[in-house]
Write an enzyme that holds these catalytic residues in place. Structure first.
Site, mmCIF file in Angstrom:
data_model
loop_
_atom_site.group_PDB
_atom_site.id
_atom_site.type_symbol
_atom_site.label_atom_id
_atom_site.label_comp_id
_atom_site.label_asym_id
_atom_site.label_seq_id
_atom_site.Cartn_x
_atom_site.Cartn_y
_atom_site.Cartn_z
ATOM 1 N N ASN A 8 0.862 -1.187 0.000
ATOM 2 C CA ASN A 8 0.000 0.000 0.000
ATOM 3 C C ASN A 8 0.895 1.233 0.000
ATOM 4 O O ASN A 8 1.461 1.588 1.023
ATOM 5 C CB ASN A 8 -0.892 -0.035 1.260
ATOM 6 C CG ASN A 8 -1.718 1.238 1.409
ATOM 7 O OD1 ASN A 8 -1.836 2.026 0.476
ATOM 8 N ND2 ASN A 8 -2.289 1.430 2.593
ATOM 9 N N LYS A 10 0.056 4.262 -0.348
ATOM 10 C CA LYS A 10 -0.618 5.471 0.159
ATOM 11 C C LYS A 10 -0.386 6.618 -0.836
ATOM 12 O O LYS A 10 -0.389 6.378 -2.039
ATOM 13 C CB LYS A 10 -0.124 5.793 1.575
ATOM 14 C CG LYS A 10 -0.213 4.551 2.481
ATOM 15 C CD LYS A 10 -0.025 4.837 3.933
ATOM 16 C CE LYS A 10 -0.131 3.532 4.714
ATOM 17 N NZ LYS A 10 -0.189 3.729 6.143
ATOM 18 N N HIS A 96 -9.628 1.541 4.763
ATOM 19 C CA HIS A 96 -8.359 1.732 5.478
ATOM 20 C C HIS A 96 -8.585 2.740 6.604
ATOM 21 O O HIS A 96 -9.358 3.690 6.447
ATOM 22 C CB HIS A 96 -7.288 2.229 4.502
ATOM 23 C CG HIS A 96 -5.926 2.238 5.114
ATOM 24 N ND1 HIS A 96 -5.520 3.232 5.980
ATOM 25 C CD2 HIS A 96 -4.894 1.359 5.034
ATOM 26 C CE1 HIS A 96 -4.285 2.958 6.388
ATOM 27 N NE2 HIS A 96 -3.888 1.829 5.831
ATOM 28 N N GLU A 98 -6.952 5.167 7.605
ATOM 29 C CA GLU A 98 -6.715 6.575 7.245
ATOM 30 C C GLU A 98 -7.925 7.159 6.532
ATOM 31 O O GLU A 98 -8.227 8.346 6.678
ATOM 32 C CB GLU A 98 -5.432 6.686 6.393
ATOM 33 C CG GLU A 98 -4.194 6.536 7.269
ATOM 34 C CD GLU A 98 -2.988 5.914 6.585
ATOM 35 O OE1 GLU A 98 -2.950 5.873 5.339
ATOM 36 O OE2 GLU A 98 -2.088 5.451 7.310
ATOM 37 N N GLU A 166 -5.773 -4.447 10.768
ATOM 38 C CA GLU A 166 -4.748 -3.425 10.947
ATOM 39 C C GLU A 166 -5.046 -2.647 12.227
ATOM 40 O O GLU A 166 -5.862 -1.711 12.215
ATOM 41 C CB GLU A 166 -4.746 -2.459 9.765
ATOM 42 C CG GLU A 166 -4.385 -3.103 8.456
ATOM 43 C CD GLU A 166 -3.733 -2.106 7.496
ATOM 44 O OE1 GLU A 166 -2.573 -2.322 7.141
ATOM 45 O OE2 GLU A 166 -4.374 -1.114 7.150
ATOM 46 N N GLY A 172 2.279 2.551 10.966
ATOM 47 C CA GLY A 172 3.314 3.576 10.871
ATOM 48 C C GLY A 172 4.012 3.905 12.175
ATOM 49 O O GLY A 172 4.761 4.880 12.250
ATOM 50 N N SER A 211 3.054 -1.762 10.595
ATOM 51 C CA SER A 211 4.486 -1.868 10.924
ATOM 52 C C SER A 211 5.114 -3.203 10.527
ATOM 53 O O SER A 211 5.992 -3.715 11.223
ATOM 54 C CB SER A 211 4.719 -1.570 12.413
ATOM 55 O OG SER A 211 4.409 -0.212 12.683
HETATM 56 P P1 PGA Z 1 2.652 0.632 7.757
HETATM 57 O O1 PGA Z 1 1.190 0.857 7.120
HETATM 58 O O2 PGA Z 1 3.165 -0.677 7.186
HETATM 59 O O3 PGA Z 1 3.448 1.798 7.281
HETATM 60 O O4 PGA Z 1 2.489 0.565 9.225
HETATM 61 C C1 PGA Z 1 0.306 -0.213 6.930
HETATM 62 C C2 PGA Z 1 -0.962 0.304 6.328
HETATM 63 O O5 PGA Z 1 -1.383 1.422 6.639
HETATM 64 O O6 PGA Z 1 -1.599 -0.389 5.517
#
Ligand code: PGA
Length: 252
Positions: A8, A10, A96, A98, A166, A172, A211
């Protein structure tokens, strides 16, 4: 069963990065891609066609990061599932955290997006997960159950959708649940999804995200109930991502 590994990106990446990434991933991993892992890369929407061309003839799938809950219409700036399918996508991430937190998406909208995806032949990757506060309050399983109940559309059948667990606090942050916690939550999700959709427990696919890095991916993918991983930050660099995909070789 092959592990599913989703990149992903983003809101990151440019055409030159897509080209470099595609070349490296395709040239370094042919055996793993054939035997052990299914890889899906989800770049920003303007890169989808570009990515598709860069990956032509490879076994790497291209997916989108979101789609609209309606089929088409006056929705400036949005993208339909039908168009995503037409430009060569096979998957689309929906719900997601976000998008849920920054765009106020509800479980109902997530379900409608996933329904549009399924209707148009895309596999929705439906994201769920608890916040730090919900975790501290011991609400993880209750939150997961509620999200599963409402975020999965009625036409979900074996093989036409994927879940991604998640934990919001793990995205992150460099913080991860323990392998035991991942196992427990994944098993709870699998049971709950199976109850909701009538899909056999063995056919419910749940990815872990948050992460995931080269040094923890293989361990996570070995956990019972983990069908693969959804990778954000560490998917941007082809070298790191290749190491994560290679982790699939250590699982069954
Ligand atoms: P990350 O993000 O691996 O940077 O923690 C995962 C995600 O948001 O799908």
């Amino acid at each position: 069963m092959k592990k599913i590994i989703v990149a992903n990106w983003k809101m990151c990446g440019l055409p030159e990065m897509a080209e470099d990434w595609g070349e490296k991933v395709v040239s370094r991993l042919p055996e793993i891609l054939r035997e052990l892992a299914e890889v899906v890369v989800c770049p920003p929407a303007p890169l989808l066609t570009y990515m598709k061309n860069t990956l032509a003839g490879s076994q790497v799938y291209v997916g989108a990061q979101d789609c609209h809950p309606q089929a088409e219409g006056a929705y400036t700036g949005d993208i339909s599932a039908r168009l995503l399918k037409a430009v060569g996508c096979s998957h689309v991430i929906v719900g997601h955290s976000e998008r849920r937190s920054l765009h106020g998406e509800t479980d109902g909208e997530v379900s409608a997006k996933a329904a549009q995806a399924i209707k148009n032949g895309l596999v929705p990757i439906i994201c769920i997960g608890e916040t730090q506060k919900q975790r501290e309050n011991g609400e993880t399983i209750a939150v997961i159950n509620r999200q599963v109940e409402v975020s999965i559309p009625d036409d979900a059948k074996a093989g036409n959708f994927i879940l991604a667990y998640e934990p919001v606090w793990a995205i992150g942050s460099g913080n991860l649940p323990t392998m035991d916690e991942i196992k427990q939550v994944h098993n709870a999700i699998i049971t709950s999804v199976s109850r909701r959709t009538k899909v056999d427990i063995g056919q419910v696919m749940v990815l872990y995200g948050g992460s995931v890095k080269p040094d923890n991916a293989a361990g996570i993918m070995r956990v019972e109930g983990v069908a693969g991983v959804l990778v954000g930050g560490a998917s941007l660099k082809a070298d790191e991502f290749c190491k994560i995909v290679a982790g699939a070789s250590a699982s069954d």
